[in-house]
Design an enzyme around this catalytic site. Structure first.
Site: not given
Ligand code: 5GP
Length: 141
Positions: A102, A104
């Site tokens: 992922h 951010h």
């Protein structure tokens, strides 16, 4: 390490636990981080499984970056940040706590320090309100 299909983001992708989504396409999902380090902290994940950068398919990586750009533009438009920070951690020593790749997206403001990583939970009503502003900004861009 092999990909754990029961990590939190895999569960979000399967709809087994809720997330406040801000953008979705065939390859990616973007949603609010429940423990924001700065107001309006979002996450972008590929829908395909990859624990970290080393496992990430480059085509999926391209799609994630594309979505990060779309979401960052909408966040910038709606919240007028002084800057936008992208973070991406690989391995516990680097701060990774959820083992599905992922990115951010963290808005930054002059002289406002970051909150602790995976610190306090934000009120879901606040997250929903912020998400709605991001969706609305994306719709008009
Ligand atoms: P990492 O530490 O792996 O780079 O980032 C994981 C991020 O996921 C953290 O910023 C944390 O606040 C966020 N997070 C952890 N659990 C959940 C959850 O159940 N839902 C959402 N939306 N975010 C989560």
């Amino acid at each position: 390490m092999t990909y754990d299909t029961n990590n939190i983001f895999a569960k979000i992708l399967r709809g087994e636990i809720p997330a406040i989504s801000v953008y979705e396409d065939d390859a990616t999902l973007a949603f609010m981080d429940v423990m924001p380090q700065s107001p309006v902290h979002t996450l972008v994940i590929p829908k395909s499984p990859a624990e970290n950068l080393f496992e990430l398919d480059l085509e999926a990586g391209k799609q994630v970056l594309r979505t990060a750009q779309i979401v960052a533009r909408a966040v910038q438009d709606a919240f007028k940040a002084d800057g936008i920070m992208l973070n991406q951690f690989n391995g516990p020593a680097a701060g990774q706590t959820v083992f599905h790749f992922h990115v951010h997206i963290v808005p930054r403001y002059e002289n406002v320090p970051l909150r602790r990583h995976t610190g306090d939970m934000e009120n879901p009503d606040v997250l929903e309100e912020q998400a709605e502003k991001i969706r609305a900004a994306h719709a008009k861009l």
